[in-house]
Design a protein around this motif. Structure first.
Motif, PDB file in Angstrom:
ATOM      1  N   GLY A 261      -0.674   2.630  -3.269  1.00  0.00           N
ATOM      2  CA  GLY A 261      -1.734   3.569  -2.893  1.00  0.00           C
ATOM      3  C   GLY A 261      -1.439   4.979  -3.406  1.00  0.00           C
ATOM      4  N   PRO A 262      -0.258   5.533  -3.090  1.00  0.00           N
ATOM      5  CA  PRO A 262       0.071   6.865  -3.590  1.00  0.00           C
ATOM      6  C   PRO A 262       0.133   6.957  -5.121  1.00  0.00           C
ATOM      7  CG  PRO A 262       1.456   6.340  -1.722  1.00  0.00           C
ATOM      8  CD  PRO A 262       0.706   5.082  -2.069  1.00  0.00           C
TER       9      PRO A 262
ATOM     10  N   VAL B  23      -8.752   5.184  -4.932  1.00  0.00           N
ATOM     11  CA  VAL B  23      -7.781   4.342  -4.215  1.00  0.00           C
ATOM     12  C   VAL B  23      -8.526   3.211  -3.495  1.00  0.00           C
ATOM     13  CG1 VAL B  23      -6.145   4.263  -2.278  1.00  0.00           C
ATOM     14  CG2 VAL B  23      -6.062   6.164  -3.900  1.00  0.00           C
ATOM     15  N   ALA B  24      -9.585   3.566  -2.791  1.00  0.00           N
ATOM     16  CA  ALA B  24     -10.331   2.551  -2.023  1.00  0.00           C
ATOM     17  C   ALA B  24     -10.932   1.497  -2.952  1.00  0.00           C
ATOM     18  CB  ALA B  24     -11.426   3.232  -1.200  1.00  0.00           C
TER      19      ALA B  24
ATOM     20  N   ALA C  86       0.823  -1.214   0.000  1.00  0.00           N
ATOM     21  CA  ALA C  86       0.000   0.000   0.000  1.00  0.00           C
ATOM     22  C   ALA C  86       0.860   1.268   0.000  1.00  0.00           C
ATOM     23  CB  ALA C  86      -0.930  -0.012   1.210  1.00  0.00           C
TER      24      ALA C  86
ATOM     25  N   ALA D  30      -9.785  -0.558   2.883  1.00  0.00           N
ATOM     26  CA  ALA D  30     -10.468  -1.075   1.693  1.00  0.00           C
ATOM     27  C   ALA D  30     -10.208  -2.564   1.535  1.00  0.00           C
ATOM     28  CB  ALA D  30      -9.981  -0.318   0.457  1.00  0.00           C
ATOM     29  N   ALA D  31      -8.971  -2.973   1.780  1.00  0.00           N
ATOM     30  CA  ALA D  31      -8.620  -4.382   1.617  1.00  0.00           C
ATOM     31  C   ALA D  31      -9.327  -5.258   2.644  1.00  0.00           C
ATOM     32  CB  ALA D  31      -7.116  -4.552   1.741  1.00  0.00           C
TER      33      ALA D  31
ATOM     34  N   MET E  57      -8.095  -0.759  -4.396  1.00  0.00           N
ATOM     35  CA  MET E  57      -7.513  -1.660  -3.387  1.00  0.00           C
ATOM     36  C   MET E  57      -8.517  -2.711  -2.925  1.00  0.00           C
ATOM     37  SD  MET E  57      -4.422  -1.006  -3.113  1.00  0.00           S
ATOM     38  CE  MET E  57      -3.426   0.222  -3.927  1.00  0.00           C
ATOM     39  N   SER E  58      -9.767  -2.299  -2.821  1.00  0.00           N
ATOM     40  CA  SER E  58     -10.798  -3.264  -2.433  1.00  0.00           C
ATOM     41  C   SER E  58     -10.911  -4.355  -3.505  1.00  0.00           C
ATOM     42  CB  SER E  58     -12.135  -2.515  -2.259  1.00  0.00           C
ATOM     43  OG  SER E  58     -13.162  -3.431  -2.058  1.00  0.00           O
TER      44      SER E  58
ATOM     45  N   LEU F  68       1.814  15.231  -1.735  1.00  0.00           N
ATOM     46  CA  LEU F  68       1.709  14.086  -0.831  1.00  0.00           C
ATOM     47  C   LEU F  68       2.810  14.166   0.225  1.00  0.00           C
ATOM     48  CD1 LEU F  68       0.969  10.953  -3.044  1.00  0.00           C
ATOM     49  CD2 LEU F  68      -0.537  12.121  -1.457  1.00  0.00           C
TER      50      LEU F  68
ATOM     51  N   GLU G 265      -9.516  15.641  -4.314  1.00  0.00           N
ATOM     52  CA  GLU G 265      -8.919  14.810  -3.256  1.00  0.00           C
ATOM     53  C   GLU G 265      -9.862  13.673  -2.844  1.00  0.00           C
ATOM     54  OE1 GLU G 265      -6.125  15.402  -0.852  1.00  0.00           O
ATOM     55  OE2 GLU G 265      -5.170  16.763  -2.267  1.00  0.00           O
ATOM     56  N   GLN G 266     -11.125  14.032  -2.599  1.00  0.00           N
ATOM     57  CA  GLN G 266     -12.071  13.010  -2.115  1.00  0.00           C
ATOM     58  C   GLN G 266     -12.324  11.936  -3.177  1.00  0.00           C
ATOM     59  OE1 GLN G 266     -15.782  14.552  -0.627  1.00  0.00           O
ATOM     60  NE2 GLN G 266     -16.668  12.494  -0.476  1.00  0.00           N
TER      61      GLN G 266
ATOM     62  N   ILE H 170      -6.377   4.141   4.003  1.00  0.00           N
ATOM     63  CA  ILE H 170      -7.493   3.901   3.080  1.00  0.00           C
ATOM     64  C   ILE H 170      -7.317   2.544   2.392  1.00  0.00           C
ATOM     65  CG2 ILE H 170      -8.514   4.661   0.888  1.00  0.00           C
ATOM     66  CD1 ILE H 170      -7.884   7.570   1.832  1.00  0.00           C
ATOM     67  N   CYS H 171      -6.098   2.266   1.965  1.00  0.00           N
ATOM     68  CA  CYS H 171      -5.807   0.978   1.308  1.00  0.00           C
ATOM     69  C   CYS H 171      -6.094  -0.181   2.259  1.00  0.00           C
ATOM     70  CB  CYS H 171      -4.344   0.916   0.875  1.00  0.00           C
ATOM     71  SG  CYS H 171      -3.886   2.090  -0.397  1.00  0.00           S
TER      72      CYS H 171
ATOM     73  N   GLU I  42      -9.392   9.655  -3.382  1.00  0.00           N
ATOM     74  CA  GLU I  42      -9.412   8.677  -2.277  1.00  0.00           C
ATOM     75  C   GLU I  42     -10.390   7.545  -2.601  1.00  0.00           C
ATOM     76  OE1 GLU I  42     -10.331  10.437   1.461  1.00  0.00           O
ATOM     77  OE2 GLU I  42      -8.474  11.605   1.570  1.00  0.00           O
TER      78      GLU I  42
ATOM     79  N   ARG J 121      -0.117  12.704   4.632  1.00  0.00           N
ATOM     80  CA  ARG J 121      -1.106  12.344   3.601  1.00  0.00           C
ATOM     81  C   ARG J 121      -0.851  10.923   3.102  1.00  0.00           C
ATOM     82  NH1 ARG J 121      -5.629  12.171   2.241  1.00  0.00           N
ATOM     83  NH2 ARG J 121      -6.536  13.105   0.372  1.00  0.00           N
TER      84      ARG J 121
ATOM     85  N   ILE K  36      -3.400   7.659   3.066  1.00  0.00           N
ATOM     86  CA  ILE K  36      -3.684   6.817   1.898  1.00  0.00           C
ATOM     87  C   ILE K  36      -3.414   5.349   2.209  1.00  0.00           C
ATOM     88  CG2 ILE K  36      -2.922   6.320  -0.470  1.00  0.00           C
ATOM     89  CD1 ILE K  36      -2.575   9.382  -0.774  1.00  0.00           C
ATOM     90  N   VAL K  37      -2.378   5.092   2.978  1.00  0.00           N
ATOM     91  CA  VAL K  37      -2.108   3.703   3.390  1.00  0.00           C
ATOM     92  C   VAL K  37      -3.276   3.187   4.230  1.00  0.00           C
ATOM     93  CG1 VAL K  37      -0.594   2.233   4.791  1.00  0.00           C
ATOM     94  CG2 VAL K  37       0.401   3.944   3.273  1.00  0.00           C
TER      95      VAL K  37
ATOM     96  N   ARG L  63      -5.440  12.210  -9.211  1.00  0.00           N
ATOM     97  CA  ARG L  63      -5.364  13.674  -9.099  1.00  0.00           C
ATOM     98  C   ARG L  63      -4.929  14.291 -10.432  1.00  0.00           C
ATOM     99  NH1 ARG L  63      -7.295  17.161  -6.813  1.00  0.00           N
ATOM    100  NH2 ARG L  63      -5.599  18.367  -5.899  1.00  0.00           N
TER     101      ARG L  63
ATOM    102  N   PHE M  19      -3.465   7.271  -6.221  1.00  0.00           N
ATOM    103  CA  PHE M  19      -3.950   8.595  -5.804  1.00  0.00           C
ATOM    104  C   PHE M  19      -3.380   9.694  -6.705  1.00  0.00           C
ATOM    105  CE2 PHE M  19      -3.726  12.495  -3.335  1.00  0.00           C
ATOM    106  CZ  PHE M  19      -5.005  12.590  -2.811  1.00  0.00           C
TER     107      PHE M  19
END
Lengths: 201, 85
Positions: A35-36, A56-57, A31, B75-76, A60-61, B60, A49-50, B71-72, A53, B64, B68-69, A43, A39
């Motif tokens: 993740g970054p 990203v979610a 992640a 989510a996982a 990853m999900s 970032l 931003e929202q 959120i990951c 995110e 931040r 994000i980590v 962007r 993201f």
């Protein structure tokens, strides 16, 4: 955790397989890089931003679910990265469609350059995110003193002169150059380890 | 100005870091294989630094990235985003 373990977390070729378990420490390593990337690309594609995110979610999900089910690791083709790219592109596209339906403009930076393919620059972003992760690992490893780390940042990343850094930190100017070279060598070694974990960017 | 002996590592470093500045190192290099090799090595380092600067110059910051980590991770695991709130 020892400094050595912090710098070079134990890994094996089952790195990607281990991601099937989201509570695994491997997930965090994964992640912190990917993740970054997702993201940043969201962007750049003009999402706020929202929304970024949310992308990203969603990515990853979906990836975690896929890992728990049928995903097959293929290091030779870098299939997990290809999968992430595709899903990221799709998720960004979904948000854009919602935006268009709602008549809202995109507000990110660099919109024109990445608008056609939001993951066009994945490799460049991944290379940089890996280096950012190298820097983070090195900072937390204890392998380099906080003062030397600061000297590196000031001299190598913030373009202060060796004389300025030397005066501010009380280090001989000649030593500032050595710190820079030593730090880069360490970062390159960590980067090689990340290549072992996730393949080449 | 010219070099009676080879430039120091610091002088070579400054030459690579600031190619836009006129530097007598440029006149020395064609005559010295050893210094050319050193400059090649320094250029490789510069390439790493250029990438690193771009990586750290984004919006970032460390905090931040941690978000994000999170959120990951959430989510996982299928954890709702606001579960920690």
């Amino acid at each position: 955790m020892s400094a050595q373990e912090a710098l070079f977390p134990p890994t094996s070729l089952t790195m990607i397989d281990a991601l099937a378990d989201p509570s695994s420490p491997r997930w965090e390593q994964f992640a912190r890089i990917y993740g970054p990337i997702v993201f940043t690309l969201a962007r750049r594609a003009g999402l706020n931003e929202q929304e970024s995110e949310e992308v990203v979610a969603a990515v990853m999900s979906g990836f975690a679910q896929r890992m728990r089910s049928e995903f097959q690791v293929d290091y030779s083709r870098g299939s997990f990265r290809s999968y992430l790219r595709t899903v990221t592109r799709n998720e960004i596209g979904n948000v854009r469609k919602r935006r268009r339906r709602a008549g809202a403009p995109l507000d990110g930076v660099d919109v024109p350059s990445d608008a056609d393919d939001p993951v066009l620059h994945w490799s460049d972003v991944e290379r940089r995110e890996r280096l950012a992760e190298c820097l983070r690992r090195l900072r937390h490893s204890g392998e380099i003193s906080p003062r030397d780390f600061e000297a590196f940042e000031m001299f190598a990343l913030r373009d202060m002169s060796a004389a300025e850094v030397a005066a501010e930190l009380g280090i001989p100017a000649k030593r500032i150059y050595s710190i820079k070279h030593e730090t880069i060598r360490r970062l390159q070694a960590i980067n090689r380890q990340i290549e072992n974990e996730f393949g080449e960017a | 100005m010219w070099f009676r002996r080879c430039p120091t590592t610091e002088q070579l470093d400054d030459f690579v870091a600031h190619p836009e500045v006129e530097n007598p190192v440029a006149e020395h290099l064609p005559k010295c294989e050893e210094c050319r090799a050193a400059v090649q090595s320094l250029l490789a380092e510069k390439h790493v630094l250029d990438d690193l600067r771009q990586a750290t110059a984004t919006d970032l910051n460390d905090a931040r990235r941690e978000q994000i980590v999170d959120i990951c991770r959430d989510a996982a695991r299928g954890t709702p985003k606001d579960a920690h709130a």
